[in-house]
Design a protein around this motif. Structure first.
Motif, PDB file in Angstrom:
ATOM      1  N   GLU A  32      -5.776  41.842   4.140  1.00  0.00           N
ATOM      2  CA  GLU A  32      -4.487  41.377   3.631  1.00  0.00           C
ATOM      3  C   GLU A  32      -3.914  40.280   4.518  1.00  0.00           C
ATOM      4  O   GLU A  32      -3.341  39.299   4.026  1.00  0.00           O
ATOM      5  N   GLN A  33      -4.060  40.436   5.835  1.00  0.00           N
ATOM      6  CA  GLN A  33      -3.572  39.409   6.756  1.00  0.00           C
ATOM      7  C   GLN A  33      -4.369  38.115   6.591  1.00  0.00           C
ATOM      8  O   GLN A  33      -3.813  37.013   6.641  1.00  0.00           O
ATOM      9  N   ASP A  34      -5.664  38.245   6.396  1.00  0.00           N
ATOM     10  CA  ASP A  34      -6.495  37.068   6.144  1.00  0.00           C
ATOM     11  C   ASP A  34      -6.044  36.345   4.882  1.00  0.00           C
ATOM     12  O   ASP A  34      -5.939  35.114   4.851  1.00  0.00           O
ATOM     13  N   ALA A  35      -5.800  37.100   3.832  1.00  0.00           N
ATOM     14  CA  ALA A  35      -5.381  36.508   2.559  1.00  0.00           C
ATOM     15  C   ALA A  35      -4.037  35.807   2.708  1.00  0.00           C
ATOM     16  O   ALA A  35      -3.838  34.709   2.169  1.00  0.00           O
ATOM     17  N   ASP A  36      -3.107  36.413   3.437  1.00  0.00           N
ATOM     18  CA  ASP A  36      -1.794  35.802   3.656  1.00  0.00           C
ATOM     19  C   ASP A  36      -1.931  34.502   4.447  1.00  0.00           C
ATOM     20  O   ASP A  36      -1.263  33.508   4.134  1.00  0.00           O
ATOM     21  N   GLU A  37      -2.790  34.512   5.458  1.00  0.00           N
ATOM     22  CA  GLU A  37      -2.971  33.317   6.289  1.00  0.00           C
ATOM     23  C   GLU A  37      -3.622  32.196   5.481  1.00  0.00           C
ATOM     24  O   GLU A  37      -3.226  31.036   5.586  1.00  0.00           O
ATOM     25  N   ARG A  38      -4.597  32.540   4.657  1.00  0.00           N
ATOM     26  CA  ARG A  38      -5.237  31.516   3.833  1.00  0.00           C
ATOM     27  C   ARG A  38      -4.266  30.945   2.820  1.00  0.00           C
ATOM     28  O   ARG A  38      -4.250  29.740   2.559  1.00  0.00           O
ATOM     29  N   ARG A  39      -3.430  31.803   2.224  1.00  0.00           N
ATOM     30  CA  ARG A  39      -2.445  31.348   1.251  1.00  0.00           C
ATOM     31  C   ARG A  39      -1.467  30.368   1.917  1.00  0.00           C
ATOM     32  O   ARG A  39      -1.123  29.323   1.354  1.00  0.00           O
ATOM     33  N   GLU A  55      -0.965  26.348   1.125  1.00  0.00           N
ATOM     34  CA  GLU A  55       0.353  25.801   0.804  1.00  0.00           C
ATOM     35  C   GLU A  55       0.683  24.614   1.696  1.00  0.00           C
ATOM     36  O   GLU A  55       1.267  23.617   1.248  1.00  0.00           O
ATOM     37  N   GLN A  56       0.324  24.707   2.963  1.00  0.00           N
ATOM     38  CA  GLN A  56       0.581  23.606   3.892  1.00  0.00           C
ATOM     39  C   GLN A  56      -0.274  22.382   3.563  1.00  0.00           C
ATOM     40  O   GLN A  56       0.147  21.245   3.789  1.00  0.00           O
ATOM     41  N   LEU A  57      -1.465  22.617   3.029  1.00  0.00           N
ATOM     42  CA  LEU A  57      -2.367  21.505   2.730  1.00  0.00           C
ATOM     43  C   LEU A  57      -2.099  20.877   1.368  1.00  0.00           C
ATOM     44  O   LEU A  57      -2.551  19.752   1.115  1.00  0.00           O
ATOM     45  N   ALA A  58      -1.385  21.575   0.497  1.00  0.00           N
ATOM     46  CA  ALA A  58      -1.172  21.091  -0.869  1.00  0.00           C
ATOM     47  C   ALA A  58      -0.605  19.672  -0.929  1.00  0.00           C
ATOM     48  O   ALA A  58      -1.137  18.810  -1.658  1.00  0.00           O
ATOM     49  N   PRO A  59       0.462  19.350  -0.199  1.00  0.00           N
ATOM     50  CA  PRO A  59       0.989  17.972  -0.276  1.00  0.00           C
ATOM     51  C   PRO A  59       0.023  16.938   0.284  1.00  0.00           C
ATOM     52  O   PRO A  59       0.017  15.783  -0.166  1.00  0.00           O
ATOM     53  N   TRP A  60      -0.821  17.333   1.233  1.00  0.00           N
ATOM     54  CA  TRP A  60      -1.796  16.400   1.792  1.00  0.00           C
ATOM     55  C   TRP A  60      -2.913  16.124   0.794  1.00  0.00           C
ATOM     56  O   TRP A  60      -3.396  14.993   0.681  1.00  0.00           O
ATOM     57  N   ARG A  61      -3.340  17.152   0.066  1.00  0.00           N
ATOM     58  CA  ARG A  61      -4.353  16.955  -0.973  1.00  0.00           C
ATOM     59  C   ARG A  61      -3.829  15.988  -2.038  1.00  0.00           C
ATOM     60  O   ARG A  61      -4.574  15.164  -2.572  1.00  0.00           O
ATOM     61  N   GLU A  62      -2.544  16.103  -2.343  1.00  0.00           N
ATOM     62  CA  GLU A  62      -1.942  15.233  -3.348  1.00  0.00           C
ATOM     63  C   GLU A  62      -1.844  13.798  -2.848  1.00  0.00           C
ATOM     64  O   GLU A  62      -2.057  12.847  -3.598  1.00  0.00           O
ATOM     65  N   LYS A  63      -1.532  13.646  -1.560  1.00  0.00           N
ATOM     66  CA  LYS A  63      -1.389  12.310  -0.980  1.00  0.00           C
ATOM     67  C   LYS A  63      -2.738  11.617  -0.815  1.00  0.00           C
ATOM     68  O   LYS A  63      -2.834  10.387  -0.928  1.00  0.00           O
ATOM     69  N   LEU A 119     -11.078  25.968   6.429  1.00  0.00           N
ATOM     70  CA  LEU A 119     -11.839  27.043   7.042  1.00  0.00           C
ATOM     71  C   LEU A 119     -10.929  27.912   7.898  1.00  0.00           C
ATOM     72  O   LEU A 119     -10.192  27.403   8.753  1.00  0.00           O
ATOM     73  N   LEU A 120     -10.998  29.223   7.693  1.00  0.00           N
ATOM     74  CA  LEU A 120     -10.215  30.182   8.458  1.00  0.00           C
ATOM     75  C   LEU A 120     -11.169  30.972   9.342  1.00  0.00           C
ATOM     76  O   LEU A 120     -12.202  31.461   8.875  1.00  0.00           O
ATOM     77  N   SER A 121     -10.843  31.077  10.628  1.00  0.00           N
ATOM     78  CA  SER A 121     -11.749  31.754  11.560  1.00  0.00           C
ATOM     79  C   SER A 121     -10.974  32.649  12.516  1.00  0.00           C
ATOM     80  O   SER A 121      -9.795  32.431  12.785  1.00  0.00           O
ATOM     81  N   HIS A 122     -11.673  33.675  13.031  1.00  0.00           N
ATOM     82  CA  HIS A 122     -11.085  34.560  14.034  1.00  0.00           C
ATOM     83  C   HIS A 122     -11.523  34.180  15.446  1.00  0.00           C
ATOM     84  O   HIS A 122     -11.151  34.847  16.405  1.00  0.00           O
ATOM     85  N   ASP A 123     -12.325  33.137  15.544  1.00  0.00           N
ATOM     86  CA  ASP A 123     -12.816  32.709  16.854  1.00  0.00           C
ATOM     87  C   ASP A 123     -11.811  31.754  17.486  1.00  0.00           C
ATOM     88  O   ASP A 123     -10.801  31.384  16.877  1.00  0.00           O
ATOM     89  N   SER A 124     -12.081  31.312  18.717  1.00  0.00           N
ATOM     90  CA  SER A 124     -11.185  30.374  19.394  1.00  0.00           C
ATOM     91  C   SER A 124     -11.321  28.996  18.769  1.00  0.00           C
ATOM     92  O   SER A 124     -12.391  28.638  18.249  1.00  0.00           O
ATOM     93  N   PRO A 125     -10.258  28.184  18.801  1.00  0.00           N
ATOM     94  CA  PRO A 125     -10.337  26.832  18.222  1.00  0.00           C
ATOM     95  C   PRO A 125     -11.465  26.005  18.810  1.00  0.00           C
ATOM     96  O   PRO A 125     -12.175  25.310  18.072  1.00  0.00           O
ATOM     97  N   ALA A 126     -11.644  26.063  20.135  1.00  0.00           N
ATOM     98  CA  ALA A 126     -12.688  25.256  20.770  1.00  0.00           C
ATOM     99  C   ALA A 126     -14.070  25.669  20.293  1.00  0.00           C
ATOM    100  O   ALA A 126     -14.933  24.825  20.021  1.00  0.00           O
ATOM    101  N   ALA A 127     -14.304  26.983  20.166  1.00  0.00           N
ATOM    102  CA  ALA A 127     -15.617  27.460  19.733  1.00  0.00           C
ATOM    103  C   ALA A 127     -15.907  27.036  18.305  1.00  0.00           C
ATOM    104  O   ALA A 127     -17.016  26.588  17.994  1.00  0.00           O
ATOM    105  N   VAL A 128     -14.913  27.155  17.419  1.00  0.00           N
ATOM    106  CA  VAL A 128     -15.126  26.793  16.016  1.00  0.00           C
ATOM    107  C   VAL A 128     -15.350  25.292  15.874  1.00  0.00           C
ATOM    108  O   VAL A 128     -16.280  24.845  15.194  1.00  0.00           O
ATOM    109  N   LEU A 129     -14.506  24.499  16.502  1.00  0.00           N
ATOM    110  CA  LEU A 129     -14.632  23.051  16.381  1.00  0.00           C
ATOM    111  C   LEU A 129     -15.921  22.548  17.020  1.00  0.00           C
ATOM    112  O   LEU A 129     -16.546  21.607  16.520  1.00  0.00           O
ATOM    113  N   SER A 130     -16.336  23.159  18.121  1.00  0.00           N
ATOM    114  CA  SER A 130     -17.615  22.773  18.731  1.00  0.00           C
ATOM    115  C   SER A 130     -18.766  23.056  17.783  1.00  0.00           C
ATOM    116  O   SER A 130     -19.697  22.260  17.654  1.00  0.00           O
TER     117      SER A 130
END
Length: 286
Positions: free
Chosen positions: A204-211, A215-223, A232-243
């Motif tokens: 449920e927390q994952d679903a809320d975070e993705r939602r 929502e935050q990306l919606a205006p950017w997709r339109e622009k 992409l949603l991840s439980h790892d650290s930002p550096a590990a995922v981006l690497s």
């Protein structure tokens, strides 16, 4: 009409050659001029007695030759690109930091002539990237790669929207897709109890975070309707995922996250780790 200036540092190494090629293509995309800079590492206090021997003149000519070689490589990469040489004298990191002040972008290679082969990032590049006030690109990993999406870490920091704008602009200019990375970690240090994020965060927390992310990306997709966005949603650290994502990306964009506990330091731990471990160029947005 060309506006703005991109400064690229060169010392003749293969790492700096990759940086020059990357900077030339970026200048062409932006309609900017290119300034190819070489810093002659010359300490006046230690070498003042050698100044009259002609050694400085010889070193200066060699430095100009390195810079001219960088301009030739830029023209080989982008024929007709406006480019000029700039030879500076003094401490390389200090002089490049000063150069960054009036540049739209400073581009560096990941390794210089000095240091040890086991180091992942040269000391000059690291110092400049950590302390520069302007945007910096460190060309590392697969070097001046031109295939794959742009990747960006999108968090809750005050600069997140500006970093996302830079990432969308970069993806649009390259006519490629954008991978937006959001890391979702528990609010408590679960490692103390021996648990991982996956053990604590519920579906449920994952679903809320993705939602919320969508929502935050919606205006950017339109622009930017022509930019295909992969959230992409991840439980790892930002550096590990981006690497990890950097192995298939052509550019990773990350924010500075403001001043750290070290005076004058403008780069957070995620950016610093990427400078050492990313497999493609890293753009540090300011």
């Amino acid at each position: 009409m060309r506006t703005g200036t991109i400064v690229v540092a060169t010392d003749g190494t293969e790492s700096s050659r990759a940086a020059v090629r990357w900077a030339a293509r970026e200048a062409d995309r932006r309609g900017a001029a290119l300034r190819v800079t070489h810093v002659l590492d010359w300490e006046w206090a230690e070498t003042r007695y050698e100044f009259g021997t002609g050694r400085f003149s010889e070193a200066r000519k060699a430095a100009e030759g390195i810079a001219r070689g960088g301009v030739a490589l830029a023209h080989e990469t982008v024929p007709g690109l406006p480019a000029e040489i700039d030879v500076l004298v003094g401490n390389p990191a200090a002089r490049l930091l000063a150069e960054a002040g009036d540049a739209d972008l400073l581009v560096l290679g990941s390794r210089g002539r000095g240091g040890f082969a086991s180091l992942l990032l040269g000391s000059v590049s690291q110092r400049v990237a950590v302390h520069a006030m302007s945007p910096v690109v460190v060309v590392r990993g697969r070097g001046d790669v031109t295939e794959g999406p742009v990747a960006v870490g999108f968090d809750e920091s005050p600069t997140a929207e500006r970093v996302l704008l830079t990432a969308f602009e970069q993806a649009a200019a390259r006519r490629t897709g954008l991978a937006v990375i959001r890391t979702h970690l528990p609010a408590i240090p679960v490692y103390v109890a021996g648990f991982t994020a996956v053990d604590v965060i519920t579906p449920e927390q994952d679903a809320d975070e993705r939602r919320r992310l969508e929502e935050q990306l919606a205006p950017w997709r339109e622009k930017y309707p022509d930019v295909a966005v992969d959230a992409l949603l991840s439980h790892d650290s930002p550096a590990a995922v981006l690497s990890g994502v950097s192995h298939g990306a052509q550019l990773v964009v990350v924010g500075s996250h403001g001043h750290s506990t070290l005076a004058g330091t403008l780069l957070g731990s995620t950016g610093l780790q990427l400078l050492h471990h990313a497999d493609c160029p890293v753009l540090l947005d300011r």
